[in-house]
Scaffold this motif. Structure first.
Motif, PDB file in Angstrom:
ATOM      1  N   THR A  38      39.399  45.729  43.103  1.00 44.19           N
ATOM      2  CA  THR A  38      39.690  44.795  41.726  1.00 44.19           C
ATOM      3  C   THR A  38      40.993  45.554  40.881  1.00 44.19           C
ATOM      4  O   THR A  38      40.711  46.753  40.627  1.00 44.19           O
ATOM      5  CB  THR A  38      38.485  44.803  41.145  1.00 44.19           C
ATOM      6  N   ILE A  96      35.873  43.554  55.519  1.00 39.61           N
ATOM      7  CA  ILE A  96      36.983  43.247  54.409  1.00 39.61           C
ATOM      8  C   ILE A  96      36.696  44.033  53.659  1.00 39.61           C
ATOM      9  O   ILE A  96      35.611  44.529  53.093  1.00 39.61           O
ATOM     10  CB  ILE A  96      36.783  41.984  54.089  1.00 39.61           C
ATOM     11  N   TYR A  97      37.880  44.792  53.049  1.00 41.93           N
ATOM     12  CA  TYR A  97      37.973  45.650  52.079  1.00 41.93           C
ATOM     13  C   TYR A  97      38.515  44.790  50.713  1.00 41.93           C
ATOM     14  O   TYR A  97      39.257  44.083  50.692  1.00 41.93           O
ATOM     15  CB  TYR A  97      38.691  46.502  51.935  1.00 41.93           C
ATOM     16  N   ARG A  98      37.630  44.933  49.660  1.00 42.34           N
ATOM     17  CA  ARG A  98      37.882  44.378  48.426  1.00 42.34           C
ATOM     18  C   ARG A  98      38.330  45.211  47.200  1.00 42.34           C
ATOM     19  O   ARG A  98      37.644  46.282  47.144  1.00 42.34           O
ATOM     20  CB  ARG A  98      36.968  43.157  47.984  1.00 42.34           C
ATOM     21  N   ASP A 118      34.996  47.673  47.380  1.00 41.67           N
ATOM     22  CA  ASP A 118      34.094  47.487  47.949  1.00 41.67           C
ATOM     23  C   ASP A 118      34.383  46.887  49.584  1.00 41.67           C
ATOM     24  O   ASP A 118      35.429  46.659  49.786  1.00 41.67           O
ATOM     25  CB  ASP A 118      33.203  45.999  47.720  1.00 41.67           C
ATOM     26  N   HIS A 119      33.215  47.142  50.385  1.00 44.11           N
ATOM     27  CA  HIS A 119      33.560  46.637  51.855  1.00 44.11           C
ATOM     28  C   HIS A 119      32.450  45.873  52.312  1.00 44.11           C
ATOM     29  O   HIS A 119      31.314  46.514  52.297  1.00 44.11           O
ATOM     30  CB  HIS A 119      33.975  48.214  52.483  1.00 44.11           C
ATOM     31  N   GLU A 135      40.355  40.175  42.180  1.00 42.17           N
ATOM     32  CA  GLU A 135      39.929  40.915  43.289  1.00 42.17           C
ATOM     33  C   GLU A 135      41.072  40.270  44.253  1.00 42.17           C
ATOM     34  O   GLU A 135      41.708  39.421  44.426  1.00 42.17           O
ATOM     35  CB  GLU A 135      38.730  40.333  43.562  1.00 42.17           C
ATOM     36  N   HIS A 136      41.459  41.396  45.166  1.00 43.61           N
ATOM     37  CA  HIS A 136      42.212  41.342  46.341  1.00 43.61           C
ATOM     38  C   HIS A 136      41.459  41.838  47.510  1.00 43.61           C
ATOM     39  O   HIS A 136      40.746  42.870  47.308  1.00 43.61           O
ATOM     40  CB  HIS A 136      43.640  42.173  46.119  1.00 43.61           C
ATOM     41  N   SER A 137      41.869  41.210  48.634  1.00 41.79           N
ATOM     42  CA  SER A 137      41.077  41.633  49.867  1.00 41.79           C
ATOM     43  C   SER A 137      42.017  41.678  51.073  1.00 41.79           C
ATOM     44  O   SER A 137      43.098  41.149  51.412  1.00 41.79           O
ATOM     45  CB  SER A 137      40.133  40.715  50.132  1.00 41.79           C
ATOM     46  N   SER A 155      41.094  36.610  53.721  1.00 45.60           N
ATOM     47  CA  SER A 155      41.624  37.685  52.688  1.00 45.60           C
ATOM     48  C   SER A 155      43.144  37.302  52.298  1.00 45.60           C
ATOM     49  O   SER A 155      43.785  36.654  52.935  1.00 45.60           O
ATOM     50  CB  SER A 155      41.499  38.822  53.541  1.00 45.60           C
ATOM     51  N   ASP A 156      43.257  37.871  51.112  1.00 43.13           N
ATOM     52  CA  ASP A 156      44.728  37.493  50.652  1.00 43.13           C
ATOM     53  C   ASP A 156      45.964  38.392  51.473  1.00 43.13           C
ATOM     54  O   ASP A 156      46.736  37.616  51.420  1.00 43.13           O
ATOM     55  CB  ASP A 156      44.863  38.247  49.138  1.00 43.13           C
TER      56      ASP A 156
END
Length: 390
Positions: free
Chosen positions: A144, A140-142, A135-136, A149-151, A2-3
């Motif tokens: 936009t 991981i949570y994502r 989204d999940h 997209e960041h996670s 993830s970021d």
């Protein structure tokens, strides 16, 4: 990979505190807000001077479905802790009344302090960027933002409540909580002025008149100033009891909280030729005295009034009933009551008990403080609790 280690949605008081706390623990944090600058409600609070805490903070000064929920976070990050941070940054401040602390200068100093602390923690900022997707999956949570997209394994809901929509307030936190199966306590405007109906229009003619009173709703009672407005009742005393008021119930006002029992009969003995109106005008403003006297309908000199009549007038002045037909709503509410249910959260970490990595803090949670810096202290304390965990 993830970021980030954590994404904090909302750059208000709670979100800033969570981000700076986590960042200074070495976490990679992204702080997001749809507004183009952080801390917008901080900037307008306290008449632009930010009533940033209250030295009398305790859990019993908060309303929640679980009256004990706030105790843990408030005990672990106290007003003294935040005051120490303010002092470290050299921000001059003063106590106004009832433990309320304000900046001597602009509230912007508080925002700049929090942003400076975020930079110390290398927090990344994404302001002016609404979340277009969330989204999940696989822990991981994502999100936009502007097509990118960041996670992160941790997502913090710090987007506040519904109060002051012109400042950009939305129901995002509650909507997101529901999406993840978290219960939400019915929301309502709190710390908000009352409106009065036509049958109490006489009092609306007093717009601009204020008096120190004791206002009561249910078992709650507050001694502070009340202000008559062209729409109804405002001022600190009214804002306080509004959080406890239930629709279609009465509120009660003691217009003479300093008066001793039997004061009107004593007034009759000392000044027999005085009228009730003149007796009231010695203790209240002329306009308010006239309005109350008109409602009581006693025009004779006190010497011509029976003691029973005066006792009845005294009792009514000590427990004057108003029946608000509503409030001025979220547009004028300082905070929102209700929100994400505390039943779904850990009181130590603010993490959702059944949704790992999801946190809720600040006004979005069903914890509502009294007027006078209490809600900021809850923001600092809940933000710190989450920031120490993510």
């Amino acid at each position: 990979m993830s970021d980030f280690d954590a994404i904090v949605l909302g750059a208000g008081a709670a979100g800033l505190m969570a981000a700076l706390t986590a960042g200074q623990r070495g976490r990679r944090v992204l702080l997001v807000d749809h507004a183009d600058e952080p801390g917008k409600k901080i900037l307008i609070s306290g008449g632009g001077r930010c009533n940033f805490t209250n030295i009398h903070t305790s859990a019993d000064r908060y309303i929640s479905e679980n009256k004990h929920f706030a105790r843990s976070a408030l005990a672990r990050y106290t007003p003294a802790d935040f005051i120490a941070l303010v002092n470290r940054h050299g921000i001059a401040h003063h106590e106004k009344t009832l433990g309320q602390l304000f900046c001597d200068g602009s509230a912007r100093a508080i925002v700049e302090m929090l942003m400076g602390e975020c930079r110390v923690g290398n927090v990344a900022f994404a302001f002016g960027q609404p979340v277009s997707a969330l989204d999940h999956a696989d822990g991981i949570y994502r999100i936009t933002l502007d097509g990118i997209e960041h996670s992160a394994p941790a997502l913090v809901l710090a987007t506040g409540g519904l109060s002051i929509p012109k400042m950009g307030a939305t129901g995002f936190a509650m909507d997101t909580a529901r999406r993840f199966g978290l219960p939400v306590v019915q929301t309502r405007p709190a710390l908000v002025p009352f409106t009065l109906g036509e049958d109490e229009a006489l009092f609306r003619s007093l717009s601009g008149v204020s008096a120190e009173v004791v206002a009561k709703a249910g078992k709650a009672a507050f001694r502070e100033a009340a202000l008559f407005t062209h729409r109804g009742l405002s001022g600190p005393a009214m804002l306080q009891v509004s959080s406890y008021w239930e629709h279609r119930t009465e509120i009660h006002v003691d217009f003479l909280p300093n008066a001793e029992n039997g004061w009107l009969i004593a007034e009759k003995q000392a000044r027999p030729k005085a009228t009730l109106r003149s007796a009231l005008a010695r203790r209240l403003s002329e306009r308010l005295a006239e309005a109350l006297n008109d409602r009581l309908g006693i025009d004779a000199e006190l010497s011509n009034c029976k003691d029973a009549t005066l006792r009845e007038a005294e009792a009514r002045l000590a427990r004057w009933a108003f029946s608000p037909n509503g409030t001025e709503g979220y547009a004028k509410a300082e905070v929102m009551a209700g929100g994400i249910s505390t039943r779904a959260l850990s009181q130590k970490t603010m993490e959702a008990t059944n949704v790992p990595g999801l946190y809720a803090i600040g006004e979005a949670v069903d914890v509502t403080g009294w007027l006078g810096g209490y809600n900021f202290q809850w923001a600092w304390a809940s933000g710190r609790a989450a920031g120490e965990t993510i």
